[in-house]
Design a protein around this motif. Structure first.
Motif, short mmCIF file in Angstrom:
data_model
loop_
_atom_site.label_atom_id
_atom_site.label_comp_id
_atom_site.label_asym_id
_atom_site.label_seq_id
_atom_site.Cartn_x
_atom_site.Cartn_y
_atom_site.Cartn_z
N TRP A 45 -1.27 -5.05 7.77
CA TRP A 45 -0.50 -4.78 6.56
C TRP A 45 -1.33 -4.02 5.53
O TRP A 45 -0.84 -3.08 4.90
N MET A 46 -2.57 -4.42 5.36
CA MET A 46 -3.42 -3.77 4.37
C MET A 46 -3.62 -2.28 4.69
O MET A 46 -3.47 -1.41 3.83
N LEU A 47 -3.93 -1.98 5.95
CA LEU A 47 -4.19 -0.59 6.32
C LEU A 47 -2.94 0.27 6.19
O LEU A 47 -2.99 1.38 5.65
N VAL A 48 -1.81 -0.23 6.67
CA VAL A 48 -0.58 0.57 6.62
C VAL A 48 -0.13 0.79 5.18
O VAL A 48 0.23 1.91 4.79
N LEU A 49 -0.17 -0.26 4.37
CA LEU A 49 0.32 -0.11 2.99
C LEU A 49 -0.63 0.71 2.12
O LEU A 49 -0.16 1.46 1.25
N THR A 50 -1.92 0.59 2.32
CA THR A 50 -2.84 1.44 1.54
C THR A 50 -2.65 2.91 1.91
O THR A 50 -2.64 3.78 1.03
N GLN A 51 -2.49 3.17 3.19
CA GLN A 51 -2.28 4.57 3.60
C GLN A 51 -0.92 5.08 3.15
O GLN A 51 -0.78 6.27 2.82
N ALA A 56 -1.00 -4.11 -0.94
CA ALA A 56 -1.95 -3.95 0.17
C ALA A 56 -3.26 -4.66 -0.11
O ALA A 56 -3.83 -5.32 0.77
N LEU A 57 -3.76 -4.53 -1.33
CA LEU A 57 -5.03 -5.18 -1.68
C LEU A 57 -4.89 -6.70 -1.66
O LEU A 57 -5.81 -7.41 -1.25
N VAL A 58 -3.74 -7.19 -2.09
CA VAL A 58 -3.50 -8.65 -2.03
C VAL A 58 -3.44 -9.10 -0.57
O VAL A 58 -4.00 -10.15 -0.21
N ALA A 59 -2.79 -8.30 0.28
CA ALA A 59 -2.70 -8.66 1.70
C ALA A 59 -4.08 -8.72 2.34
O ALA A 59 -4.33 -9.54 3.23
N SER A 60 -4.98 -7.86 1.91
CA SER A 60 -6.32 -7.83 2.51
C SER A 60 -7.08 -9.12 2.27
O SER A 60 -7.91 -9.52 3.09
N THR A 61 -6.81 -9.80 1.15
CA THR A 61 -7.51 -11.06 0.87
C THR A 61 -7.09 -12.17 1.83
O THR A 61 -7.82 -13.15 1.99
N LYS A 103 -5.17 8.83 13.19
CA LYS A 103 -4.08 7.88 13.00
C LYS A 103 -3.89 7.51 11.53
O LYS A 103 -2.76 7.48 11.02
N PHE A 104 -4.99 7.23 10.84
CA PHE A 104 -4.89 6.80 9.45
C PHE A 104 -4.35 7.92 8.56
O PHE A 104 -3.51 7.67 7.69
N LEU A 105 -4.82 9.14 8.77
CA LEU A 105 -4.35 10.25 7.95
C LEU A 105 -2.87 10.55 8.21
O LEU A 105 -2.09 10.76 7.27
N MET A 106 -2.47 10.54 9.47
CA MET A 106 -1.09 10.84 9.80
C MET A 106 -0.15 9.72 9.35
O MET A 106 1.02 9.98 9.02
N ARG A 164 -0.45 -0.17 14.39
CA ARG A 164 -1.69 -0.77 13.90
C ARG A 164 -1.98 -2.08 14.63
O ARG A 164 -3.15 -2.45 14.80
N MET A 165 -0.94 -2.76 15.09
CA MET A 165 -1.17 -3.96 15.90
C MET A 165 -1.81 -3.59 17.24
O MET A 165 -2.70 -4.30 17.72
N THR A 166 -1.36 -2.50 17.83
CA THR A 166 -2.00 -2.05 19.08
C THR A 166 -3.39 -1.47 18.81
O THR A 166 -4.25 -1.49 19.70
#
Length: 576
Positions: free
Chosen positions: A276-282, A321-326, A426-429, A559-561
């Motif tokens: 969740w953190m990675l997808v929402l921050t991107q 996203a930052l809250v999810a990372s915690t 992947k992250f940029l796209m 992101r799960m895969t």
């Protein structure tokens, strides 16, 4: 013959005693037993009176007679000819260190190879290798690791740990183990407190065949051995961290000797908070990037109305996203310590970068709102309006830097599945696809809400954005599908393992990932290109919303895969 004075009279056999002994009462029995020491008390008294460790004669030869000198350090030495795989070392380590169920600092694996006529099988016990260049220490964001300058032992500082588990990623041998109950990572420290007083570590002392010992190794020799890839068959390359464990064997090992579980592929942990953190921050960064592109277009009434809402939504997603990372931290209350490892840890840099991005995004949203607000004085509004483009561009740059840090976090682990060429792509796209689709939704939500005739530029812009979205989605799916080319490899490499996982145990996730992205990023945008008109705004809005929802689900599945399909070499019998 009469007995003289002082002589002892012997009893006559068969004689009946003049008086039978008294029967001892229960009270007398208990009082008498109370004066006798119990087994535990006798054992304790025996240890108190001992002047040296009782098992010294068994293990004294298994530990060095002197401490390491300059350029040297302690290391485990394992004799493959003596190890029987009994796991007494595992049990001793578990008991002495008070480990929880399922928590192990030492494991036992199996190597096999040879030929049918001359098969070879070796059991091997492994623990922390106390590396010359420990990746766990350099990657830790809180400096919770320390390498003793005299002994070379790598210790984990439990009080300093926040439970981010990043050291599990960075250690190629997956030595650190996360303890859910304590919320921290823990690992072997070679029983350094015992070594300090001349007593062997628990595993060394418990091994019945003396297969484990402590040796003093030269760091230069360890570096040379790492360059020659001389470590253990099937293990991760020693050049990554330069492990110091020495594996002895009297006979030559066959070239095909491999871990028994070498061909086993197991999905890794998916780390949902990080997903969740990675997808929402991107997504947040992507929305700000699209916003800056919109700022290059000629100013229109709808554009000036939409951009404040767009900036606030992007900011809100970044905060979520930052809250999810915690939620991924074992001890989130100490997350503030993450800046300590800024000099060496990419995780520290990512945290600082996204913190700066959130602050800049908040400032940007404020400038956009106040720049077009009639509430503040005109001079103040004009100032904010003038500074908004500069603040927005700076925010976008900081966001891209933060996404770069996210990609580097996984690249430095030296897992091929997480190489920067794949992870960065992947992250940029993800930023491009989700940022673009979210922008389309926000434009149509605002346009429908203001209940005014829809400008022709909105329809034309939707079609252009839809076409770009289709191209970006198709490019991302094609890039991800390249992994399946490794299924043709005849050797069992890291990337083939990942491809096998995506085709096997993770097949459902893979299917729904491609299906949701294909429908949301290709079919629905194609539908919008054909049907988007001012006469049916709600239908277009619904289509844009469906596209965004499907793309978001697809990126979450991807992101799960990203985590689940990571399969790299590990020590024989290592923790999956």
């Amino acid at each position: 013959m009469s007995a003289s004075h002082g002589s002892i009279r012997l009893p006559v056999l068969g004689a009946v005693p003049s008086e039978a002994p008294k029967e001892e009462s229960l009270l007398d029995t208990m009082l008498r037993e109370q004066h006798d020491l119990s087994a535990v008390e006798r054992f304790s008294q025996f240890h108190d009176q001992a002047h040296e460790p009782l098992q010294e004669k068994y293990y004294r030869s298994l530990i060095p007679a002197s401490a390491p000198g300059p350029g040297q350090q302690y290391a485990f030495q394992v004799d493959l000819d003596k190890c029987s795989g009994c796991k007494a070392c595992v049990t001793a380590c578990h008991n002495l260190n008070g480990l929880d169920d399922g928590e192990t600092w030492r494991s036992v694996g199996l190597l096999h190879g040879g030929t049918v006529e001359s098969p070879v099988q070796k059991t091997v016990t492994t623990a922390c290798h106390h590396c010359i260049d420990p990746a766990c220490m350099s990657g830790c964001p809180t400096k919770a690791y320390d390498k003793d300058p005299e002994t070379g032992i790598v210790k984990h500082l439990d009080d300093q740990c926040i439970g981010c588990q990043y050291c599990i990623f960075t250690c190629p041998y997956e030595v650190p183990q996360f303890n859910k109950k304590l919320g921290i990572v823990r690992k072997c420290d070679m029983c350094s407190d015992r070594l300090a007083v001349g007593e062997a570590p628990a595993c060394v002392q418990a091994c019945p065949s003396e297969a484990i010992s402590i040796a003093v190794v030269d760091e230069e020799q360890a570096l040379e051995a790492a360059q020659l890839d001389a470590f253990l068959p099937g293990a991760p390359p020693p050049s990554i961290t330069v492990p110091t464990t020495v594996f002895k064997n009297n006979s030559a090992l066959p070239p095909n000797l491999m871990p028994a579980d070498f061909y086993a592929v197991r999905p890794a942990h998916q780390h949902m908070p990080l997903v969740w953190m990675l997808v929402l921050t991107q997504l947040s960064v992507g929305a700000l990037l699209v916003d800056q592109i919109l700022g290059l277009l000629p100013e229109t009434g709808l554009l000036s109305v939409v951009r404040p809402y767009h900036a606030v939504v992007a900011l809100g997603l970044g905060i979520v996203a930052l809250v999810a990372s915690t939620m991924h931290l074992g001890r989130p209350q100490y997350a503030w310590r993450a800046f300590l490892g800024l000099r060496t840890s990419w995780l520290s840099r990512e945290i600082m970068a996204f913190g700066a991005f959130a602050g800049a995004a908040a400032f940007y949203a404020t400038t956009v709102w106040l720049g077009d607000s009639a509430v503040v004085p005109g001079v103040v509004a004009a100032t904010f309006h003038r500074w908004a483009p500069i603040v927005g561009a700076s925010t976008a740059v900081i966001g891209l830097g933060a996404v770069f840090c996210s990609a580097m976090i996984y690249h430095v682990t030296m897992r091929r599945w997480w190489h920067f060429s794949r992870t960065g792509f992947k992250f940029l796209m993800t930023s491009v696809v989700l940022g673009l689709s979210l922008t389309i939704v926000i434009f149509w939500v605002v346009a429908v809400s203001i209940a005014e005739p829809l400008p022709p530029a909105l329809i034309e812009g939707t079609r252009i954005a839809g076409a770009v979205l289709m191209i970006a989605t198709a490019g991302k799916l094609m890039g991800e599908s390249l992994i399946f080319l490794y299924l043709r490899d005849r050797t069992q490499g890291d990337l083939k393992r990942s491809a096998l996982l995506l085709k096997g145990e993770l097949a459902k996730l893979t299917f729904f990932r491609f299906a949701s992205a294909g429908v949301g990023g290709l079919l629905v945008p194609l539908f919008l290109l054909v049907t988007a008109t001012a006469d049916a705004p709600l239908a277009t809005l619904a289509g844009a919303g469906v596209a965004f929802a499907l793309l978001l689900i697809g990126e979450l599945l991807e992101r799960m895969t990203f985590f689940g399909a990571m399969s790299a070499p590990r020590m024989p019998g290592g923790v999956p």
